[in-house]
Design an enzyme around this catalytic site. Structure first.
Site, PDB file in Angstrom:
ATOM      1  N   ASP A 468       0.706  -1.255  -0.025  1.00 56.51           N
ATOM      2  CA  ASP A 468       0.099   0.035   0.180  1.00 56.51           C
ATOM      3  C   ASP A 468       0.787   1.091  -0.060  1.00 56.51           C
ATOM      4  OD1 ASP A 468      -2.327   1.636   0.308  1.00 56.51           O
ATOM      5  OD2 ASP A 468      -2.138   1.868   2.368  1.00 56.51           O
ATOM      6  N   THR A 470      -0.436   4.841   1.170  1.00 51.56           N
ATOM      7  CA  THR A 470      -0.685   5.694   2.360  1.00 51.56           C
ATOM      8  C   THR A 470      -0.511   5.085   3.611  1.00 51.56           C
ATOM      9  OG1 THR A 470      -2.303   6.820   0.665  1.00 51.56           O
ATOM     10  CG2 THR A 470      -2.461   7.457   3.238  1.00 51.56           C
ATOM     11  N   PHE A 633     -12.480  17.358  -7.711  1.00 58.01           N
ATOM     12  CA  PHE A 633     -11.641  16.742  -8.543  1.00 58.01           C
ATOM     13  C   PHE A 633     -12.327  15.107  -9.111  1.00 58.01           C
ATOM     14  CE2 PHE A 633      -8.509  13.512  -8.820  1.00 58.01           C
ATOM     15  CZ  PHE A 633      -7.327  14.192  -9.550  1.00 58.01           C
ATOM     16  N   LYS A 638      -8.903  15.149 -13.531  1.00 55.40           N
ATOM     17  CA  LYS A 638      -7.563  15.141 -13.074  1.00 55.40           C
ATOM     18  C   LYS A 638      -7.327  16.875 -12.785  1.00 55.40           C
ATOM     19  CE  LYS A 638      -4.947  11.521 -15.594  1.00 55.40           C
ATOM     20  NZ  LYS A 638      -6.169  11.098 -16.190  1.00 55.40           N
ATOM     21  N   THR A 766      -2.493   1.382  -4.653  1.00 54.24           N
ATOM     22  CA  THR A 766      -3.232   2.274  -3.710  1.00 54.24           C
ATOM     23  C   THR A 766      -4.555   2.816  -4.053  1.00 54.24           C
ATOM     24  OG1 THR A 766      -2.568   4.608  -3.064  1.00 54.24           O
ATOM     25  CG2 THR A 766      -1.860   3.940  -5.034  1.00 54.24           C
ATOM     26  N   GLY A 767      -5.487   3.294  -3.186  1.00 57.18           N
ATOM     27  CA  GLY A 767      -6.322   4.126  -3.799  1.00 57.18           C
ATOM     28  C   GLY A 767      -6.486   5.428  -4.084  1.00 57.18           C
ATOM     29  N   ASN A 877      -8.818  -1.142   4.352  1.00 57.95           N
ATOM     30  CA  ASN A 877      -8.963  -1.497   2.995  1.00 57.95           C
ATOM     31  C   ASN A 877      -8.007  -2.429   2.485  1.00 57.95           C
ATOM     32  OD1 ASN A 877      -6.896   0.500   3.114  1.00 57.95           O
ATOM     33  ND2 ASN A 877      -6.989   0.940   1.062  1.00 57.95           N
ATOM     34  N   ASP A 878      -6.872  -2.744   3.219  1.00 57.25           N
ATOM     35  CA  ASP A 878      -5.713  -3.402   2.726  1.00 57.25           C
ATOM     36  C   ASP A 878      -5.977  -5.001   3.377  1.00 57.25           C
ATOM     37  OD1 ASP A 878      -4.312  -1.372   1.665  1.00 57.25           O
ATOM     38  OD2 ASP A 878      -3.616  -0.845   3.617  1.00 57.25           O
TER      39      ASP A 878
END
EC number: 7.6.2.1
Length: 1095
Positions: A468, A470, A633, A638, A766-767, A877-878
């Site tokens: 991951d 973050t 965003f 982007k 990663t998210g 989330n991991d």
């Protein structure tokens, strides 16, 4: 797609020409009619035309674009075998799988997920039965625990073999030893395994019970009642307090915050530590009192449950008003389960419960992990069993199949069962427990916890490390580093100059405003119509800082105001704005870093709600701005933008910031942006381009009407809204370029470098956004400075994926960066091809990944490569990724302990993974492999002695009893091939030297065996420890003491003679010396690599 093409405004003729050229390049069979007239979408969405655009998987294919048609999925399908040949090769597997799947679906009767209508506060009106809102992470229940654990143990041939051998001793005709010598080791292994599983199950049960028993306030007609989390139903109105976990998926109806919005923490859902802003349904937020929710007739129409945590579609309808009120619901109106309320008190209506919530649907069930070493031993056991059967058949053949030969065959199978020693599992499990204890006691990696003690060797056999970003590689703490204005650049050491310019600029403006208050607005309008002149550095800095402090989604939060709910804001404006406890919250940490930097240079964001912002200048003056429109965003655009009106001057300004690739076509021509973006990216900084555009009142009114009309459209709403917004994004004034650094965890760079040198390929999942992930990959040296980066374009169809994969195939030795949506499309149509290409990359970065996608990537690597994978993360989330990997590592960090508790190994910092893998993992693997070889080596010696004895004395029963079980200690690593050699030396040496005393063959052979094993251990040890010396003498002492209890096998008077001692010593030396000489010569002539490095 054809009807959607006009909704994308064409920025320039050059872009259109590039698209046409690219499409024509890949269509080697020739252009179709009208190809020049249409955009790339029409060409790429024609799946029937893909046969003319082969996906090349070889270098020859790129030189000859008309070859390699066999790699197309359609071409491969045409080549499938049919008829009887197809059935014999693959058909039976297909039919069996289909039948089994059909039976499983019939048994499970999985309910089809459907959209639903949820009436506020009326669970009884639900048309269908919904699952209970209970969390269950247990693998077994009371009835399935024992059968489940036994199945997991005996599904492996090694354990099943031991079970059959042990059960055979209950048959009198097959009994050849004591029952406890067979059942004690097997019972010990089963007892340890079942105890460990029972403890883990009980802990999971306690955690689930704690979560399911949490109390929440449920709003009813009679008032508030307390209800358990597990008793919450679809349609209930639930009140969630600040810092409380949201128990189920809800639609946000009301909040105690005046702005009608609140913040939630989603770190356990998507891994992002930043707070997310959620907006209540305006119809229910405007109700006078909380109890009025029951006085209205309203319902929520929600889409069917799905896994996507970043999107939601629904509507809110109030029927009792005239006309009925309809509001569209999006992701900003939802409160997903497992998130935490960070501000205020919220009230929501439950729409999904239990296994239909987003968090549960994105969590995979934990699997029982088995180490590769165990699987290899299991395969080796099968091979040894075949050798055992063959050897037994040979022995029966030598007897001539006389008498009950089948019974003799089984007795030979039992007699030679030492080839697969029953103590193998006991020794390995005890060794693994010691390895885990050593990891937890290592002072160099404090805080390490081993939660799965069965796979420590996996740490030393990893090929792919999936990490991951973050909180794992980064601290998620942003620091503003650089501001570039085109002609001048400001770094950390020159920020005081910016502060001086901002202070002077606002002082000058305030003095001008004081001298000419009445003519302020006409003066500015006159200035805007005057010819353009080059602005001074001070005015450019002022414009840049003002744009940065206005263009964002940051909200200031005052902790001291948490208890104040009914007082007016303006009465204490000055006091609130000067509060030192002010903190900023936003959906992105770099947004917060930018606003904190503007505060440090003098321009402070002091207040914000959905419609306005207030800024405080260095002199203390408060400037108010009205937020007219906000464009958040998205991964597609982007960029983000905001349209504000300065309430003091009535000026309307459109501010926008975003990635350089998105902003370059929007801003006016310049000759420095691309170069400076490259320079900052090489430094590992996250860049944002800031621009603005002044709008007249007429221009804004025209835009607002078109924008409102596009938002009300029910067909292609998002495309039409994007088209209207892009009509504003033309010829914007470039203000500045910002550079923000994401602080890495300690020693991330040397750790990644060490892992890469060890041959481990690192993938970052990663998210986060693509640009952020790319910057971190560079700054952490996941991608080296000399490597190119291929950013996989956004693809939505098979044709686009086809063309982009062909373009990627041309690249060599470059890192891959791909988004989760594009990855999903590629895996849908070209799974094998994509994985093959990605595995050739030195590094891969997957951004915008959902938790399920992370787990799927791990599974794909396991299936396509057969290599061992390791996943490391620190957030909820991991968990799916950690559980899917062969070895899961969790980090205890800012995102809680959810990943740590679900992992096989828990560490406190990413840099600890270097020692965990390189030292403990490698040593555990080497030691377990050596221990397994040594135990099998001992069994081979005993079996060889059995064979030799049988050849010379056919009625063999003497060597069938217990002394071999007694002499079982040893801790080192003779190779399995040495067993037959040493067994033969021991047996034939006894025959030659003790021909007249052969009646004492048991004492002779087993004494020589014990001495041989202990000597081999001593010769193999490289670094002695005092415990090793104790173990050597303890093993010898155990054997000597056993002689007194085994009088029927040993003659103590014979053993104590000098002749016996020197002859046994001679046999031992002859069996060990040649092997040691060969080993010494091999190390001298062909030393291992680590010896070369050490010398």
């Amino acid at each position: 797609m054809a009807d959607q093409i006009p909704l994308y405004p064409v920025r320039s003729a050059a872009a259109a020409a590039a698209n046409r050229k690219r499409a024509a390049y890949y269509s080697a069979a020739g252009p179709r009619p009208g190809a020049d007239r249409h955009s790339r979408y029409q060409l790429e969405d024609e799946s029937a035309h893909l046969d003319e655009m082969p996906l090349m998987m070889s270098e020859e294919g790129f030189e000859n674009e008309e070859s390699d048609y066999h790699t197309l999925p359609r071409a491969r399908i045409m080549q499938r075998k049919r008829g009887l040949e197809w059935f014999v090769c693959d058909g039976w597997k297909f039919l069996c799988t289909s039948c089994c799947g059909w039976l499983i679906n019939i048994c499970r009767r999985k309910k089809e997920l459907k959209a639903r209508t949820v009436w506020l506060g009326c669970p009884e009106k639900c048309e269908e039965k919904h699952p209970r809102n209970s969390i269950k992470n247990q693998k077994y229940n009371v009835f399935t625990f024992i059968p489940g654990v036994l199945y997991e143990q005996f599904k492996f041939f090694l354990n099943l073999y031991f079970l059959v051998i042990s059960c055979s001793q209950f048959v009198p005709a097959l009994k050849i030893g004591y029952l406890y010598t067979y059942w004690a080791p097997l019972g010990f292994v089963l007892a340890v395994t079942m105890t460990r599983e029972a403890i883990d199950e009980f802990r999971r049960f306690q955690r689930d019970k704690e979560v399911n028993s949490q109390l929440y306030s449920k709003l009813t007609v009679r008032g508030k009642v307390q209800v358990k989390s597990s008793d919450i139903q679809v349609g209930d109105l639930i009140i969630v307090e600040k810092n409380q976990r949201i128990p189920s998926d809800m639609v946000f109806l009301r909040t105690s915050e005046k702005a009608g919005s609140c913040f939630i923490r989603t770190d356990q859902l998507d891994g992002e530590t930043d707070w997310k802003l959620k907006v209540a349904v305006s119809c229910t937020q405007q109700l006078p009192a909380l109890g009025d929710l029951f006085s209205i007739s309203a319902y929520v129409y929600a889409q069917k449950p799905q896994m996507d945590i970043h999107s939601f579609e629904g509507t809110f309808t109030r029927e009792d008003s005239d006309p009925p009120i309809h509001e569209s619901l999006s992701i900003e109106n939802t409160l997903w389960a497992s998130t935490i309320v960070a501000s205020g008190t919220v009230i929501g209506v439950v729409i999904y419960t239990g296994k239909e919530t987003r968090s549960v649907m994105n969590t995979s069930n934990p699997k029982n992990k088995v180490g590769l070493l165990d699987l290899e031993l299991n395969r080796l056991t099968k091979a040894l069993f075949l050798a055992l059967v063959a050897l037994s058949i040979v022995m029966v053949t030598l007897q001539g199949f006389v008498g009950p030969w089948y019974r003799n065959l089984f007795r030979f199978l039992l007699l030679f069962s030492y080839i697969i020693p029953i103590s193998l599992r006991v020794n390995l499990d005890m060794g693994k427990a010691v390895y885990g204890w050593m990891m937890m006691k290592d002072e160099n990696i404090p805080g390490t916890v081993v939660r799965t003690s069965t796979i420590p060797e996996e740490l030393g056999r990893l090929v792919y490390l999936l990490t991951d970003k973050t909180g794992t590689l980064t601290q998620n703490e942003m620091i503003f580093k650089r501001l570039h204005l085109g002609t001048v650049s400001y770094g950390a050491d020159t920020m005081d100059e910016i502060q001086s310019h901002v202070r002077d600029s606002y002082s000058q403006m305030q003095s001008q405003a004081g001298g000419n208050n009445t003519g302020s607005t006409p003066l500015r309008k006159a200035q805007s119509s005057a010819p353009k002149v080059r602005k001074s550095v001070s005015s450019r800095i002022h414009e840049a800082v003002k744009a940065i402090v206005l263009c964002h989604n940051v909200t200031p939060v005052y902790e001291s105001r948490a208890g104040v709910t009914e007082e007016t804001e303006f009465a204490e404006a000055d006091q609130d704005f000067s509060d030192e406890n002010r903190t900023y919250q936003a959906s992105s940490p770099d947004e917060v870093a930018l606003v904190q930097w503007t505060e440090s240079v003098g321009l402070t964001l002091v207040s914000r709600d959905l419609t306005s912002m207030q800024l405080k200048t260095p002199s203390g003056q408060v400037l108010s701005f009205c937020i007219l429109q906000l464009f958040p965003f998205t991964s597609e655009s982007k960029r983000m933008g905001v349209i504000v009106r300065d309430e003091s001057t009535a000026e309307i300004t459109f501010y926008m910031k975003g990635a350089d690739v998105a902003m370059s076509p929007i801003v006016q021509y310049n000759d420095w942006l691309e170069e400076e973006c490259g320079n900052m990216a090489r430094e590992g900084l996250r860049t944002l381009v800031v621009a603005k555009k002044a709008l007249t009142e007429e221009q804004y009114q025209d835009f607002e009407s078109r924008y409102t009309q596009a938002k009300l459209s029910m067909h292609d709403r998002s495309l039409k809204v994007a088209a209207v917004v892009e009509s504003l994004e033309r010829e914007m004034e470039l203000l500045c370029l910002t550079g923000v650094e994401d602080q890495l965890q300690a020693d991330v760079r040397p750790t990644l470098e060490m892992l890469r040198n060890a041959g481990i390929k690192i993938w970052m999942l990663t998210g986060d956004k693509l640009e952020t992930a790319t910057c971190i990959a560079k700054s952490s040296h996941l991608v080296s400075r000399t490597q190119d980066i291929h950013i996989f374009r956004q693809v939505t169809s098979r044709g686009e994926a086809h063309l982009e994969l062909n373009a990627f195939r041309r690249k060599h030795d470059c890192a891959l960066v791909i988004s989760g949506d594009s990855l999903e499309v590629c895996l849908k149509y070209y799974e094998h091809e994509f994985v093959e290409l990605a595995c050739q990359c030195p590094a891969v970065v997957c951004c915008r990944c959902s938790p399920t996608q992370k787990a799927r990537i791990v599974t794909l690597l396991q299936q396509h490569t057969g290599r061992r994978t390791c996943a490391i993360g620190d957030g909820g989330n991991d968990v799916s990724m950690i559980q899917a990997a062969d070895c899961g590592i969790g980090i205890e960090g800012k995102e809680g302990k959810q990943a740590s508790l679900a992992a096989d190994f828990s560490i406190t910092q990413f840099r600890h993974i270097g020692r965990l893998l390189m030292v403990h993992g490698r040593n555990s693997y080497k030691r377990s492999a050596a221990l397994g070889q040594f135990v099998m080596h001992r069994g081979l010696i005993i079996s060889t002695m059995q064979v030799c004895h049988h050849i010379h004395h056919v009625p063999s029963v003497l060597l069938s009893a217990g002394p071999g079980r007694e002499a079982r200690d040893g801790d080192a690593l003779p190779g399995a091939v040495q067993g037959p050699h040493q067994g033969g030396i021991l047996m034939y040496g006894a025959l030659v030297l003790f021909e007249s005393e052969f009646v004492h063959v048991v004492a002779i052979s087993f004494t020589a065996l014990i001495l041989t094993e202990l000597l081999m251990v001593a010769l193999t040890v490289r670094t002695w420890h005092w415990l090793m010396v104790v173990a050597e003498f303890l093993s010898l002492g155990c054997y000597v003491s056993s002689l007194a209890f085994l009088n029927e096998y040993f003659d103590v008077a014979f053993i104590t003679t000098v002749t016996f001692l020197w002859k046994v010593s001679a046999i031992t030396v002859v069996s060990c010396l040649p092997l040691y000489v060969l080993k010494y010569l091999r190390r001298k002539l062909s030393p291992p690599s680590y010896c070369k490095l050490a010398s």
